[in-house]
Design a protein around this motif. Structure first.
Motif, mmCIF file in Angstrom:
data_model
loop_
_atom_site.group_PDB
_atom_site.id
_atom_site.type_symbol
_atom_site.label_atom_id
_atom_site.label_comp_id
_atom_site.label_asym_id
_atom_site.label_seq_id
_atom_site.Cartn_x
_atom_site.Cartn_y
_atom_site.Cartn_z
ATOM 1 N N TYR A 298 42.415 49.111 71.411
ATOM 2 C CA TYR A 298 41.209 49.944 71.527
ATOM 3 C C TYR A 298 40.627 49.920 72.943
ATOM 4 O O TYR A 298 39.415 50.046 73.113
ATOM 5 N N SER B 72 40.545 52.090 75.357
ATOM 6 C CA SER B 72 39.759 53.267 75.760
ATOM 7 C C SER B 72 38.444 53.355 74.986
ATOM 8 O O SER B 72 37.487 53.963 75.466
ATOM 9 N N THR B 73 38.370 52.737 73.828
ATOM 10 C CA THR B 73 37.140 52.756 73.029
ATOM 11 C C THR B 73 36.129 51.737 73.529
ATOM 12 O O THR B 73 34.937 52.029 73.624
ATOM 13 N N ILE B 74 36.602 50.538 73.871
ATOM 14 C CA ILE B 74 35.661 49.471 74.248
ATOM 15 C C ILE B 74 35.291 49.502 75.722
ATOM 16 O O ILE B 74 34.300 48.887 76.124
ATOM 17 N N ALA C 233 31.842 45.375 71.381
ATOM 18 C CA ALA C 233 33.153 46.030 71.348
ATOM 19 C C ALA C 233 33.551 46.330 69.906
ATOM 20 O O ALA C 233 34.060 47.420 69.605
ATOM 21 N N LYS D 269 31.734 49.355 68.577
ATOM 22 C CA LYS D 269 32.311 50.604 69.092
ATOM 23 C C LYS D 269 33.553 50.992 68.287
ATOM 24 O O LYS D 269 33.751 52.165 67.952
ATOM 25 N N VAL D 270 34.385 50.009 67.980
ATOM 26 C CA VAL D 270 35.603 50.272 67.209
ATOM 27 C C VAL D 270 35.237 50.676 65.777
ATOM 28 O O VAL D 270 35.813 51.622 65.222
ATOM 29 N N GLN D 271 34.278 49.981 65.175
ATOM 30 C CA GLN D 271 33.855 50.340 63.820
ATOM 31 C C GLN D 271 33.329 51.772 63.775
ATOM 32 O O GLN D 271 33.626 52.514 62.839
ATOM 33 N N SER D 272 32.578 52.157 64.782
ATOM 34 C CA SER D 272 32.053 53.520 64.855
ATOM 35 C C SER D 272 33.205 54.527 64.968
ATOM 36 O O SER D 272 33.217 55.548 64.281
ATOM 37 N N LYS D 273 34.177 54.234 65.830
ATOM 38 C CA LYS D 273 35.342 55.116 66.003
ATOM 39 C C LYS D 273 36.111 55.259 64.692
ATOM 40 O O LYS D 273 36.596 56.337 64.361
ATOM 41 N N LYS E 56 34.896 55.043 61.765
ATOM 42 C CA LYS E 56 33.991 55.601 60.748
ATOM 43 C C LYS E 56 33.827 54.674 59.536
ATOM 44 O O LYS E 56 33.918 55.090 58.384
#
Length: 156
Positions: free
Chosen positions: A89, A91-93, A110, A113-117, A119
């Protein structure tokens, strides 16, 4: 005599009310083996020559991946999570985490952010829902003598 039976009735009612006000443990918590306490390579696919493995946080028992952790946890189980966040992840974090085994505010941020991505519930804590939804880095481990485990440059 009448006062004693009334008092006994009041005591019984108070006790029942106390039992009804006591919250039941969450149903989801029963599904956990306990807090994550270490990490382990678990084979998920193998060929004649190579075992492909993922490095998971686990509870104290072997292969018990249904564990939980949150801010304040420390150890190899946190390192496994930090490695997965960095490798799968990036690019997400944004800024890569320091893989130090300490579940602090940066790891929590971090993970949110991953949990949000993904959903799923965004709480910054690691549990069954997060583990199941996340991709994990794949490591290749050759069966030949002297072979070493290497990152396979993919997440699954």
């Amino acid at each position: 005599m009448h006062h004693r039976s009334a008092r006994a009735s009041l005591v019984a009612i108070a006790m029942l009310a106390g039992l009804m006000l006591t919250p039941a443990p969450p149903a989801q918590a029963a599904a956990y083996a306990g807090p994550c306490q270490r990490a382990m390579y678990i084979s998920y696919y193998s060929t004649y020559w190579i075992s492909y493995e993922k490095y998971f946080p686990i509870a104290n028992g072997d292969y018990q991946t249904n564990c939980y952790m949150s801010r304040g946890a420390s150890g190899n189980h946190v390192k496994a999570l930090q490695l997965a966040l960095n490798r799968c992840y990036a690019s997400t974090i944004g800024t890569p985490l320091v893989v130090d085994g300490s579940f602090g505010p940066l790891t929590e941020s971090a993970l949110k952010k991953v949990q949000s991505k993904l959903k799923i519930a965004v709480d910054g804590a690691y549990g069954n829902q997060t583990r199941t939804a996340m991709a994990w880095p794949v490591y290749a481990y050759p069966y030949r003598a002297g072979g070493s485990r290497t990152y396979d440059n993919r997440c699954d």
